[in-house]
Design an enzyme around this catalytic site. Structure first.
Site, PDB file in Angstrom:
ATOM      1  CG  HIS A   1       2.885  -9.655  -1.795  1.00 46.09           C
ATOM      2  ND1 HIS A   1       3.253  -8.727  -0.864  1.00 46.09           N
ATOM      3  CD2 HIS A   1       4.048 -10.234  -2.230  1.00 46.09           C
ATOM      4  CE1 HIS A   1       4.562  -8.733  -0.720  1.00 46.09           C
ATOM      5  NE2 HIS A   1       5.072  -9.629  -1.542  1.00 46.09           N
TER       6      HIS A   1
ATOM      7  CD  GLN B   1       6.444  -6.424   2.625  1.00 48.99           C
ATOM      8  OE1 GLN B   1       6.642  -6.735   1.453  1.00 48.99           O
ATOM      9  NE2 GLN B   1       5.235  -6.265   3.142  1.00 48.99           N
TER      10      GLN B   1
ATOM     11  CB  CYS C   1       4.061  -5.471  -0.579  1.00 51.78           C
ATOM     12  SG  CYS C   1       2.249  -5.459  -0.542  1.00 51.78           S
TER      13      CYS C   1
END
Length: 528
Positions: free
Chosen positions: A258, A113, A119
């Site tokens: 995340h 990424q 993410c």
């Protein structure tokens, strides 16, 4: 005068060098001290994982934290108990599942990424890629869809963060296109930069998504029965240094949220198998394993909320699964698909499965040399089949392929070719063609069929071998191409198991029109 200026410049250079050295040394010492503390905590808690420096841990702290792009919500979400509590279903679960090796690989390659907090887009795109490969039965295809479309077109997320729920709704309502439609830039981007045909036939969920209840059993059931799932991980400082093993949080403060893709689990080791989006240089070639205990510790699989004061806390569900299928968006050639025998100058029905929605028209092609060159069969074909007038050939061809190209409103959409080569035959040997017991000293009718040749047949040559083609001996041939010949089989004293017959047709100039050999060996047996 000039000498003094040189001394002054030298002193400035030395001071600058020393300053930079101290900064670099300080950073190195900081990382060194950090990893030492992590290793000590791992040892003290007997955690089964290894911490080492890697491309992510070496980033400055503020750059590392930019990778964490899940935004906490305002209210908790209630997850579905995916078979949870139904003992029969739980008992029937395998003790381990890994969609990278579950009758084939249904997980796309690890991606990166970059320095964008996208993410959330990578997690749901990975889930859609896996769901598409599972639904369409295409393991190993390594489907590569566009994270940039999800990042730039959902309207509810950015490099500053987003929601896996909103992104999943976008995949249901709008779908996603291939990576080539809008390659990843690592920036917010603009949806107008995506290819113009992305909305015609996107990879799209047939029905909406659902939250998974935050417990290990529900997560395992969702993985085993529906495929990889997108979830949320609370990241602490030690996680950046993960290299291998089964991760458990041991040291450091909370840094952010995340999104990741869970592709499997293992009951013996007590862990989930997770695909990250930090490139293959981090973790176990881009993956990590995480203990089931991190779920009960409210650090993995949970949703997160933000209170009035801006504090974040675990709340409700944070894992999403896709119970519905992904419709076929590409044409699939079904025949000829390898191993077929076509007649020179005959006809053959080419068939294909069209996309499930917005079918287009097709161009059909064929190759006689394994795909090195192609010739057009027909353009603007519609429907699901086409009766092909097979070309008249000078001799047998065994490296043939058919290709189909799919268009919609003149936009190229997809293509497919035969899975394996097929043959177009001018002549086909029908007997002996393998497996027959042929008595020695007697007679055997050799037979063959001739399809339409490019040039008239003027002569026939017949041969036989007893050593699987290493050497050939002539059989007296008939004067005309009658399609059969009564062969006086040679005498043998023991079984000859590696025998074959070959037929060759020639034109008036002595050029080979067609040839064929027994498909497999037959046996010449001695007379009793």
């Amino acid at each position: 005068m000039f000498r003094g200026k040189k001394i002054e410049k030298s002193l400035k250079w030395i001071v600058g060098f020393i300053t930079i050295s101290f900064v670099l040394l300080g950073t190195s010492l900081s990382y060194s001290a950090e990893i030492d503390e992590i290793r000590a905590a791992i040892s003290q808690r007997n955690a089964p994982w290894i911490a080492q420096e890697n491309p992510i841990s070496r980033l400055p702290p503020e750059e590392r934290d930019k990778l964490l792009g899940v935004i906490p919500g305002d209210i908790p979400f209630e997850g579905e108990e995916v078979y949870s509590g139904e003992e029969r279903m739980l008992l029937s679960l395998p003790e381990s599942v890994d969609w990278r090796n579950n009758g084939g690989n249904y997980v796309s390659s690890v991606k990166n990424q970059g320095s964008c907090g996208s993410c959330w887009a990578f997690a749901v795109t990975g889930a859609l890629e896996s769901k598409a490969m599972i639904s369409l039965g295409t393991p190993g295809k390594n489907l590569n869809l566009s994270e940039q479309i999800v990042l730039s077109c959902t309207g509810t997320g950015s490099c500053g963060g987003g929601y896996i729920s909103d992104a999943s709704t976008f995949l249901y309502s709008n779908g996603d296109g291939r990576e080539s439609c809008y390659p990843y830039t690592g920036k917010n981007g603009n949806c107008e930069n995506a290819c113009s045909n992305r909305t015609i036939r996107p990879y799209r969920l047939t029905s909406s998504w659902a939250w998974v209840s935050t417990n290990v059993d529900s997560m395992k059931n969702a993985i085993a029965n529906y495929g990889p799932i997108a979830t949320t991980l609370a990241v602490y400082r030690d996680f950046y240094y993960y290299t291998e093993g089964v991760y458990r949080h041991t040291w450091g403060e909370f840094r952010g949220l995340h999104a990741v893709l869970v592709v499997g689990y293992n009951d013996v080791g007590g862990y989930f198998i997770v695909k990250n989006s930090w490139g293959t240089g981090w973790g176990e070639k881009g993956y990590f394993r995480i203990s089931y205990d991190e779920v009960s510790a409210q650090r993995f699989g949970w949703g997160w909320c933000k209170d009035y004061y801006g504090n974040v806390y675990p709340c409700g569900a944070g894992t999403i699964y896709y119970p519905s299928d992904v419709l076929p968006v590409e044409v699939t050639l079904t025949s000829p698909n390898g191993g077929d025998l076509l007649e020179s100058g005959g006809t053959f029905n080419i068939t294909w499965n069209p996309p499930s929605y917005n079918p287009g028209d097709y161009d059909l092609w064929y190759s006689l040399n394994g795909g090195n060159t192609w010739k057009l069969i027909e353009q603007y074909v519609t429907g699901t089949e086409y009766l092909w007038n097979v070309p008249v050939l000078p001799n047998n061809k065994s490296k043939c392929l058919v290709g189909i190209v799919d268009y919609y409103n003149n936009y190229w959409m997809s293509e497919d070719i035969s899975d394996a080569r097929f043959s177009i035959e001018v002549v086909e040997l029908t007997s002996p063609n393998g497996g027959e017991p042929v008595p020695s000293g007697g007679s055997w009718e050799i037979t063959w069929t001739t399809n339409v040749p490019k040039n008239p047949v003027a002569s026939v040559k017949l041969y036989y071998t007893m050593d699987n083609g290493l050497t050939w001996k002539t059989i007296p041939a008939p004067p005309d191409n009658t399609g059969s010949y009564l062969w006086s089989v040679p005498g043998v004293t023991k079984d000859k198991t590696k025998c074959k017959v070959k037929v060759i047709l020639k034109d008036t100039k002595g050029n080979v029109v067609g040839s064929d050999v027994s498909a497999s060996t037959f046996t010449i047996t001695p007379n009793p």
